[in-house]
Write an enzyme that holds these catalytic residues in place. Structure first.
Site, short mmCIF file in Angstrom:
data_model
loop_
_atom_site.label_atom_id
_atom_site.label_comp_id
_atom_site.label_asym_id
_atom_site.label_seq_id
_atom_site.Cartn_x
_atom_site.Cartn_y
_atom_site.Cartn_z
CG ASN A 131 34.58 90.14 30.21
OD1 ASN A 131 34.82 91.25 30.38
ND2 ASN A 131 35.23 89.12 30.79
CG ASP A 197 38.64 89.73 28.96
OD1 ASP A 197 38.81 88.68 29.57
OD2 ASP A 197 38.30 90.77 29.94
CG ASP A 227 29.46 85.66 32.93
OD1 ASP A 227 29.32 85.03 34.05
OD2 ASP A 227 30.57 85.58 32.35
CG HIS A 231 34.93 91.94 35.33
ND1 HIS A 231 36.07 92.55 35.98
CD2 HIS A 231 34.34 91.03 36.30
CE1 HIS A 231 35.96 92.15 37.40
NE2 HIS A 231 34.87 91.11 37.62
CD GLU A 272 28.55 87.01 37.54
OE1 GLU A 272 28.90 86.16 38.46
OE2 GLU A 272 28.94 87.18 36.46
#
Length: 526
Positions: A131, A197, A227, A231, A272
């Site tokens: 991410n 990001d 992970d 997002h 996740e």
């Protein structure tokens, strides 16, 4: 990345249970034949695991050195927390996706680890933190120049951006770029200023991340723990529950899977996805093999702590129905009790050993592929701040023994008794209890491969479910309480269970179609 914590107290005395067979307690050898897979994964923080060069930091060779322990425990896969170079102790801000943190060893060490694990029937997945990168990544350092081709690898604020915007992670979304950047530059970093990001609208970013995954598959990795999987496109509060953001996330993970399949079509991907409901997790089962079941972790611990099932069976049935509607007939799930971001299970359960065993027994008799956090099988305590959740694995009673890591001070509550050496010597230990339960999954095919059907509980102190694999059906019953509980077995429309196949302690009995289960005991009926 984060999940709510609970308060914790001190460890209680261990609850005595019958002795395990000697062969289950003895360390396995590299030459031992591989048993049927349990489907259980084991999460390892390499820094805290085992130190082979005396610098106080765990390393990849240390994981290899303790593979026989993991084989003896019965796990069929290990998840290594980030092993890439990183400026942080935890590694969740990567500087080079195709290298090993030199504190942990070399690529050759990883290849050796993967080879030795595979010989023992143990798969190896590594944390893929994509991410965001580290702000020390060469990519990001180059991106600080607006004229660099890497500038568009990240997301930058413009004159219309609200720099005070919150992120979907609950932090401030926009971070000041600092003195090395052009004046006034701000970048998107939803977890921290040190974690900018990546911009997945840039095809070059996608290609680079797929290339990184392919690289590790060629080194011997069997897949990845992804992970912060939600997002990639869920960055702001208004992205939460937005179908467009979800669609973009799924589109990327589908592309990622296709890219990895070119190297290994059997690549295992577990995500996740920190969502509070199964219906919000289910869509990710299209591109991924499993997602971590965060709401179930809360439910299992609450049930164990309260000694009441709290409707656990019907809740699980609804969860699996939602999963199967997306992922197909097989239940794709990654249940767990806690991980590196949460207070350890024993601490959440206020150090109660009976409740710890109950939670473990429920976890390890569920569908899917359960995850165990290193030290959980010893009853290790740990509460915030984060480094205390990731403290050294205790191998010997002595803290300065060979192989013990020293990078972080151990909690005094995790004394000599909370060590592999001490618990291997105690046939009634939590370690032996975990070993027994994990081996059940290898010995009873329905526990490993079976589906799920909630069983009508006779009291709210019992949790019960059927597991069927097409050849056999077993009934799993957990007495959550400190008193003997009974349950009718002559339920209309249900199979007639007559035989006690497995039990965690003595005293389970069937009389006139009524099951009697002693306090804090789990049983499998056939």
């Amino acid at each position: 990345m984060k999940f709510p914590r609970r308060l914790a107290l001190l460890l209680s005395a261990a609850l005595l249970l019958p002795t395990l067979p000697a062969q289950a307690a003895a360390p396995a050898t590299a030459g031992k034949s591989v048993q049927a897979p349990s489907g259980v994964w084991y999460e390892i923080f390499v820094r805290s695991w085992y130190d082979t060069n005396g610098d106080g930091i765990g390393d990849l060779n240390g994981v290899t050195a303790r593979l026989d322990y993991l084989q003896s425990l019965g796990v069929s896969g290990i998840w290594l927390m980030p092993i890439n170079p990183s400026p942080s102790y935890h590694g969740y801000d990567v500087t080079d996706y195709q290298a090993v943190n030199p504190q942990y060893g070399t690529l050759a060490d990883f290849r050796h680890l993967a080879d030795e694990a595979h010989k023992r029937g143990i798969r190896v997945i590594i944390d893929m933190v994509v991410n965001h990168t580290s702000d020390q990544s060469p990519w990001f350092k180059a991106a600080l120049d607006p004229n660099s081709p890497y500038h568009d690898w990240y997301t930058w604020a413009d004159k219309y951006t609200d720099l005070e915007s919150a992120s979907a992670a609950g932090t401030r979304a926009w971070q000041a770029a600092g003195k090395q950047a052009a004046p006034g530059q701000h970048y998107l970093g939803i977890f921290a200023s040190s974690m900018p990001d990546l911009n997945y609208d840039n095809p070059a970013v996608r290609a680079a991340i797929i290339k990184a995954g392919q690289f590790w598959l060629k080194q011997g990795a069997d897949g990845f723990r992804l992970d912060a999987a939600r997002h990639i496109y869920e960055n702001f509060p208004w992205d939460v529950d937005d179908p467009a953001a979800l669609a973009k996330n799924l589109d990327w993970w589908n592309e990622y899977r296709r890219g990895l399949a070119a190297v290994n079509p059997h690549t295992y991907l577990v995500g996740e996805v920190t969502q509070p409901a199964a219906t919000m997790l289910a869509p990710y089962l299209k591109p991924l093999d499993a997602v971590f079941n965060f709401p179930l972790a809360v439910q299992l611990i609450d049930a164990a702590k309260s000694e009441r099932n709290q409707g656990l069976g019907p809740t699980l049935a609804r969860t699996y129905a939602a999963y199967q509607a997306v992922g197909g007939k097989t239940i794709k799930d990654a249940p767990f009790l806690s991980n590196h971001d949460q207070e350890r299970v024993m601490s959440q359960l206020d150090g109660n050993p009976q409740h710890m065993r109950t939670a473990a027994a429920m976890l390890l008799t569920l569908p899917g592929e359960p995850y165990v956090y290193y030290g959980e099988e010893l009853g290790t305590l740990g509460k915030k701040p984060d480094p205390a959740l990731r403290e050294p694995m205790r191998w010997q009673r002595a803290t300065r023994a060979k192989g013990e890591t020293t990078w972080e001070a151990a909690d005094p509550a995790n004394g000599a008794a909370v060590s592999v050496e001490a618990e291997q010597a105690d046939p009634h230990s939590l370690l032996h209890f975990y070993t027994r339960l994990i081996h059940w999954r290898s010995e009873v095919p329905a526990l490993h491969d079976g589906g799920f059907r909630a069983y009508p509980e006779a009291s709210d102190h019992l949790a019960a479910w059927e597991r069927t694999d097409g050849r056999d059906t077993v009934l799993v019953v957990h007495n959550l309480s400190g008193t003997t509980q009974t349950m009718a077995l002559d339920v209309p429309g249900e199979p007639h269970f007559t035989r006690v196949l497995k039990q965690t302690g003595p005293g389970t009995a069937i009389h006139d179609s009524t099951l009697s289960v002693p306090a804090y005991t789990s049983v499998v009926l056939q």
